[in-house]
Write a protein that holds these residues in place. Structure first.
Motif, mmCIF file in Angstrom:
data_model
loop_
_atom_site.group_PDB
_atom_site.id
_atom_site.type_symbol
_atom_site.label_atom_id
_atom_site.label_comp_id
_atom_site.label_asym_id
_atom_site.label_seq_id
_atom_site.Cartn_x
_atom_site.Cartn_y
_atom_site.Cartn_z
ATOM 1 N N ARG A 1 0.850 -1.183 0.000
ATOM 2 C CA ARG A 1 0.000 0.000 0.000
ATOM 3 C C ARG A 1 0.888 1.236 0.000
ATOM 4 O O ARG A 1 1.987 1.241 0.529
ATOM 5 C CB ARG A 1 -0.900 0.010 1.238
ATOM 6 N N ARG A 2 0.377 2.314 -0.547
ATOM 7 C CA ARG A 2 1.202 3.517 -0.665
ATOM 8 C C ARG A 2 1.614 4.061 0.686
ATOM 9 O O ARG A 2 2.646 4.721 0.808
ATOM 10 C CB ARG A 2 0.453 4.595 -1.444
ATOM 11 N N LEU A 3 0.860 3.762 1.753
ATOM 12 C CA LEU A 3 1.181 4.317 3.062
ATOM 13 C C LEU A 3 2.467 3.722 3.619
ATOM 14 O O LEU A 3 3.050 4.255 4.545
ATOM 15 C CB LEU A 3 0.026 4.115 4.053
ATOM 16 N N ALA B 1 -2.068 3.095 8.919
ATOM 17 C CA ALA B 1 -3.458 3.228 8.501
ATOM 18 C C ALA B 1 -4.152 4.351 9.257
ATOM 19 O O ALA B 1 -5.004 5.060 8.701
ATOM 20 C CB ALA B 1 -4.205 1.909 8.714
ATOM 21 N N GLU C 1 -3.199 7.663 7.928
ATOM 22 C CA GLU C 1 -3.994 7.965 6.734
ATOM 23 C C GLU C 1 -5.365 8.514 7.103
ATOM 24 O O GLU C 1 -5.838 9.487 6.495
ATOM 25 C CB GLU C 1 -4.140 6.693 5.891
ATOM 26 N N ASN D 1 -5.103 12.064 8.340
ATOM 27 C CA ASN D 1 -4.797 13.003 7.259
ATOM 28 C C ASN D 1 -6.004 13.322 6.396
ATOM 29 O O ASN D 1 -5.976 14.280 5.610
ATOM 30 C CB ASN D 1 -3.681 12.442 6.382
ATOM 31 N N ASN D 2 -7.072 12.508 6.537
ATOM 32 C CA ASN D 2 -8.237 12.681 5.662
ATOM 33 C C ASN D 2 -9.540 12.947 6.412
ATOM 34 O O ASN D 2 -10.580 13.135 5.773
ATOM 35 C CB ASN D 2 -8.414 11.431 4.791
#
Length: 333
Positions: A12-14, A217, A220, A223-224
């Protein structure tokens, strides 16, 4: 069976570029069972399978870094990582000989080593050391209005994947808070990455996760969305009294996650690197020495490596320290 590393599943990009490059050499697909490895009684100079956790947590990327390190430093040894549902799953994989190394959280490791709770008999396991501490995260977003464990009553909650230490810890916290974890919530058994996705799409209200700092995770999610961490430290004493002194309280420092302006007191438990008792003692010592003497390299993989300390890593009361690991700890103590 082959001694060549199995190509990585897409990361995963994270995880970031540094983690992805390490995992390319070490990752092995998997779920709740299977895997390759050296079988029972692992010897030096052979393949080893390292049971870790899900890709959204700390076990998998950190385990990938350790596997990469061991494969490069121990002549003839190739270590592959297996994605799993984490601690309970991992102890069972070790016992069956499908894995030779595993991460496990203190409460689950204690149960497995002593044949308690979900384990009907003591498993042949020993500790290669306390690696880092897991912090409970009970997380949601401001939009749900949930601010306490009691507020979870009647909500859609993920206590963690089936067979994970997160699930064990979550159920014990809810019980300490007066909730029935089976009847008082609508359970959704998801890993941390899947829980974050479910919170973001509105199908789950809150989730539990036991992991190192920071957990990718949850980074992420923060951040959103407006992340809310629900404190659990008030339940530590009751849990330690009932289950064991592998529960204690520490704070997730302020600003660990975006928008988290205050420290959050949480139930904490140590993470143990576990091996089978029939692993060759010299291999036990070589693995332990290589990990603890390459802290700086592992810090490039995950900040949890900052907690590596050979002076205290052998102080694990609820499982025997592997004799090879103890020999290393004695040599530096």
């Amino acid at each position: 069976m082959t001694s060549s590393p199995i190509p990585a599943r897409p990361t995963r990009r994270l995880l970031g570029t540094a983690l992805a490059s390490a995992l390319l050499l070490t990752a092995c697909g998997g779920g709740e069972s299977g895997g390759t490895g050296g079988g029972e009684g692992a010897q030096a100079g052979g393949p080893l399978t390292f049971a870790t956790g899900g890709t959204g947590g700390v076990y998998y990327p950190y385990g990938g870094g350790i596997a990469n390190l061991l494969s490069s430093e121990l002549e003839g040894t190739t270590v592959t990582v297996q994605e799993t549902n984490a601690s309970v799953d991992n102890m069972q994989l070790l016992a069956s000989g499908q894995a030779q190394l595993a991460f496990g959280l203190g409460d689950v490791v204690s149960d497995a080593a002593n044949g308690e709770n979900t384990f009907t008999e003591a498993l042949p396991l020993c500790s290669l050391g306390n690696i880092y501490n897991n912090f409970t995260h009970v997380f949601t977003t401001a939009a749900t209005g949930i601010t306490s464990i009691e507020d979870l009553r009647g909500k859609r909650v993920s206590p963690g994947a089936v067979g994970s230490a997160s699930e064990v810890t979550a159920d014990r916290i809810m019980q300490a808070a007066g909730l029935d974890p089976q009847a008082d919530i609508e359970r959704a058994q998801l890993g941390v990455a899947e829980t974050v996705a479910a919170i973001q799409d509105g199908t789950v209200d809150a989730g539990f996760w036991s992991g190192g700092l920071p957990t990718g995770a949850i980074v992420e999610l923060a951040n959103n969305a407006d992340l809310v961490l629900i404190p659990t430290g008030e339940y530590t004493d009751a849990m330690a009294e009932q289950y064991g002194d592998y529960y204690f309280t520490e704070e997730i420092p302020a600003n660990t996650y975006e928008g988290q302006t205050e420290a959050s007191p949480q139930v904490v438990s140590p993470n143990i690197l576990v091996a089978r008792t029939d692993m060759d003692e010299q291999l036990q010592q070589d693995i332990t020495r290589t990990i603890f003497e390459n802290k700086e390299q592992l810090l490039t993989v995950h900040p949890a490596a900052e907690e590596l300390d050979p002076a205290t890593a052998g102080e694990v009361a609820f499982i025997e320290t592997c004799p090879g690991a103890q020999a290393y700890f004695d040599s530096v103590g």
